[in-house]
Design a protein around this motif. Structure first.
Motif, short mmCIF file in Angstrom:
data_model
loop_
_atom_site.label_atom_id
_atom_site.label_comp_id
_atom_site.label_asym_id
_atom_site.label_seq_id
_atom_site.Cartn_x
_atom_site.Cartn_y
_atom_site.Cartn_z
N VAL A 23 5.41 3.32 -17.94
CA VAL A 23 4.73 2.70 -16.80
C VAL A 23 3.63 3.63 -16.28
N SER A 24 2.76 3.08 -15.46
CA SER A 24 1.70 3.86 -14.82
C SER A 24 2.29 4.68 -13.67
N ALA A 25 1.48 5.61 -13.15
CA ALA A 25 1.93 6.42 -12.03
C ALA A 25 2.15 5.56 -10.79
N ARG A 26 1.32 4.55 -10.59
CA ARG A 26 1.49 3.65 -9.44
C ARG A 26 2.84 2.93 -9.51
N THR A 27 3.12 2.36 -10.68
CA THR A 27 4.39 1.65 -10.85
C THR A 27 5.57 2.61 -10.76
N ALA A 28 5.40 3.79 -11.30
CA ALA A 28 6.48 4.78 -11.26
C ALA A 28 6.82 5.16 -9.83
N LEU A 29 5.80 5.28 -8.96
CA LEU A 29 6.09 5.61 -7.57
C LEU A 29 6.72 4.41 -6.86
N ARG A 30 6.22 3.22 -7.17
CA ARG A 30 6.76 2.01 -6.52
C ARG A 30 8.22 1.79 -6.90
N LEU A 31 8.53 1.95 -8.17
CA LEU A 31 9.91 1.74 -8.64
C LEU A 31 10.75 3.01 -8.59
N SER A 32 10.11 4.12 -8.25
CA SER A 32 10.76 5.44 -8.21
C SER A 32 11.39 5.78 -9.55
N CYS A 33 10.59 5.68 -10.60
CA CYS A 33 11.07 5.95 -11.96
C CYS A 33 11.25 7.45 -12.19
N ASN A 34 12.47 7.86 -12.37
CA ASN A 34 12.77 9.29 -12.54
C ASN A 34 12.15 9.88 -13.80
N ASN A 35 12.09 9.08 -14.86
CA ASN A 35 11.60 9.60 -16.14
C ASN A 35 10.17 10.12 -16.02
N VAL A 36 9.32 9.37 -15.32
CA VAL A 36 7.91 9.75 -15.22
C VAL A 36 7.74 11.06 -14.46
N ARG B 151 0.66 2.96 -0.53
CA ARG B 151 0.48 1.60 0.01
C ARG B 151 1.18 0.56 -0.85
N THR B 152 1.15 0.79 -2.17
CA THR B 152 1.85 -0.13 -3.08
C THR B 152 3.34 -0.11 -2.82
N VAL B 153 3.90 1.07 -2.54
CA VAL B 153 5.33 1.17 -2.22
C VAL B 153 5.65 0.35 -0.97
N ALA B 154 4.75 0.40 0.02
CA ALA B 154 5.00 -0.28 1.29
C ALA B 154 4.74 -1.78 1.23
N THR B 155 3.89 -2.21 0.31
CA THR B 155 3.57 -3.64 0.25
C THR B 155 4.37 -4.38 -0.83
N GLU B 156 4.74 -3.65 -1.90
CA GLU B 156 5.41 -4.32 -3.01
C GLU B 156 6.76 -3.69 -3.37
N GLY C 21 10.05 -0.56 -2.22
CA GLY C 21 11.15 -0.36 -1.28
C GLY C 21 10.72 -0.05 0.13
N GLY C 22 9.43 0.19 0.34
CA GLY C 22 8.95 0.52 1.67
C GLY C 22 8.55 -0.68 2.52
N LYS C 23 8.80 -1.88 2.05
CA LYS C 23 8.41 -3.08 2.80
C LYS C 23 8.93 -3.10 4.23
N PRO C 24 10.17 -2.65 4.48
CA PRO C 24 10.68 -2.68 5.87
C PRO C 24 9.89 -1.81 6.84
N ALA C 25 8.98 -0.97 6.33
CA ALA C 25 8.20 -0.08 7.20
C ALA C 25 6.89 -0.70 7.65
N GLN C 26 6.58 -1.90 7.20
CA GLN C 26 5.31 -2.52 7.54
C GLN C 26 5.14 -2.70 9.05
#
Length: 482
Positions: A263-276, A396-401, A403-408
């Motif tokens: 995955v890309s770095a953006r997706t990795a941060l959004r999904l919190s991918c440990n491998n990346v 911003r991607t984490v907050a909009t798409e 696990g960070g949605k509850p922080a909006q």
């Protein structure tokens, strides 16, 4: 004159001279040391002989002094909303000493600081009128965090990224410093410390713990700064399943292998991918990872002016390749306080510039004359503005798409990062639930970090920000919506 009498007279004269020399030595050279000795009870009596100066929040005193009926102490310290502000004020106790701001500015608050003395005070050696300590804390943000933490064990810190002003320092459980302010409060003290002092433990400033996936912000910053990531949306090439370098152990991610494979770095941060992030840390190596962490405040003693001791830590001892990889996801020996993670996010929000965090704006004498000012704090460009912009974009991607949605916060730009940190042998203790975020609206900005220590929900829910993100949301809204 009789020889015996003459000898006796000379001996007595020598004794008198020796006594005079000793008295002169004590008064001229040892007087101040003896006067300042912590075992000198006169100092303690003098400290509470008159009303103390105050600690101020938002123009209002959150401390006071009350007349006592005691023989030794004329006054004792009182507190307004003691448990709410205890992590900021600390305590001023006739029996147990001082802590936090009460300790740092003890001499200002009791009038013994030489800077407070007038010429007449110096001539008469009279204790001066006490000064005051003006804080940067915002009462609405502080209250929002305190209310949101009720029923949970944890802590939260908020910072204005542009100024470095600490807007909130909150712990739960907390304590009422007024309950131990007197000379005969031993029972209250023992009750507070019977649970290893948990209520008085300043988790927000002084308890570094594994930051889990919130540390991935540091890893991604190092990767961008060193050219490993140049585009957030380019696949990283990191496979999942992923084997930790130097081992045969696979490193799982909550999102699963299919979601985190290449995955890309953006997706990795959004999904919190440990491998990346483990692979990024592995490629960067210990020195580059540590260099980025230290720019952000790790391995340093941070003074707010309360010293955050022990400080946050990125390992300095030689690590194996698998250990370096684990640091990329905020595990192994990486430790951080909520203050530290708020600093990381503040630097990202502020274009890569980290402004020294501080909870005091000014220290004044009784007439309001400024003795110390923190309104022009030190700052350092810790990462390129482009790096900070890319990190904001990913957050911003984490907050909009993610696990960070509850922080909006309605109408505001919000970016965040969730985190889960395993604890105990074979994960025997409940994991820590972390969330760090920034918000900005109408020229105002805020960075927040929250940790929950008694998480009792499913691990995937913790990673999804269901525990800590709503607390951050309330803190950000309290500041941005004012």
């Amino acid at each position: 004159m009789n020889k015996t009498i003459r000898r006796a007279s000379v001996f007595c004269l020598l004794l008198v001279l020796a006594l005079l020399v000793r008295v002169t030595w004590v008064q001229a050279y040892q007087g101040k040391a003896l006067a300042d000795n912590e075992n000198n009870r006169r100092n303690l009596i003098g400290q509470y002989e008159n009303p103390l100066g105050n600690i101020i929040v938002g123009g209002e005193a959150i401390t006071g002094s009350a007349k006592t009926d005691g023989k030794d102490f004329g006054y004792k310290r009182t507190y307004v909303n003691g448990p709410l502000y205890a992590p900021l004020t600390g305590y001023s106790s006739q029996a147990f000493g001082t802590s936090m701001l009460e300790g740092v500015y003890k001499k200002i608050l009791n009038g013994s600081d030489d800077r407070l003395k007038t010429v007449m005070d110096m001539l008469t050696n009279k204790r001066a009128a006490p000064g005051n300590v003006l804080t940067t804390v915002d009462k609405d943000v502080q209250q929002a965090a305190y209310d949101a933490l009720q029923g949970k064990q944890g802590a939260a810190v908020a910072i204005d990224p542009a100024t470095g002003e600490i807007l909130a320092i909150v712990n739960n459980p907390s304590f009422d410093p007024g309950s131990i302010a007197g000379a005969n409060d031993k029972a209250a003290w023992e009750k507070l410390i019977e649970d290893k002092g948990k209520a008085m433990e300043n988790v927000a400033l002084r308890k570094p713990q594994a930051p889990g996936s919130t540390f991935k912000l540091v890893t991604l910053a190092a990767a961008i700064e060193n050219g490993l990531v140049t585009n957030l949306d380019t696949p990283t090439g990191t496979p999942d399943p992923y084997t930790i370098p130097g081992t045969r152990t696979q490193l799982p991610s909550e999102a699963g292998s299919a979601a985190c494979n290449n995955v890309s770095a953006r997706t990795a941060l959004r999904l919190s991918c440990n491998n990346v992030f483990a692979e990024l840390a592995h490629k960067l190596g210990q020195d580059k990872m540590r260099a980025m962490a230290e720019k952000l405040g790790f391995n340093s003693e941070i003074s707010t002016p309360v010293t955050a001791r022990p400080g946050s830590k990125y390992p300095t001892q030689k690590m194996s390749v698998d250990q370096v990889a684990q640091t990329g996801i905020g595990q192994f020996d990486v430790q951080a306080t909520p203050l530290q993670m708020a600093m990381v996010t503040a630097a990202i929000e502020n274009g890569g510039k980290l402004v020294a965090p501080h909870s005091v704006s000014e220290v004044t004498d009784a007439n309001g004359n400024v003795l110390e000012s923190f309104k022009d704090p030190k700052s350092q460009q810790v990462m390129n503005a482009k790096t900070a912009s890319m990190l904001q974009d990913a957050m911003r991607t984490v907050a909009t798409e993610g696990g960070g949605k509850p922080a909006q916060v309605a109408g505001a730009e919000v970016g965040g990062k969730t985190g889960t940190a395993q604890r105990g042998v074979n994960n025997s203790l409940p994991p820590l639930a972390w969330f760090t975020s920034y918000g900005k609206l109408g020229g105002k900005q805020i960075a927040v970090a929250v940790v929950i220590e008694n998480s009792d929900t499913d691990r995937s829910e913790i990673g999804g920000g269901k525990l800590a993100a709503p607390i951050a949301q309330k803190m950000m809204a309290a500041w941005l919506k004012k």
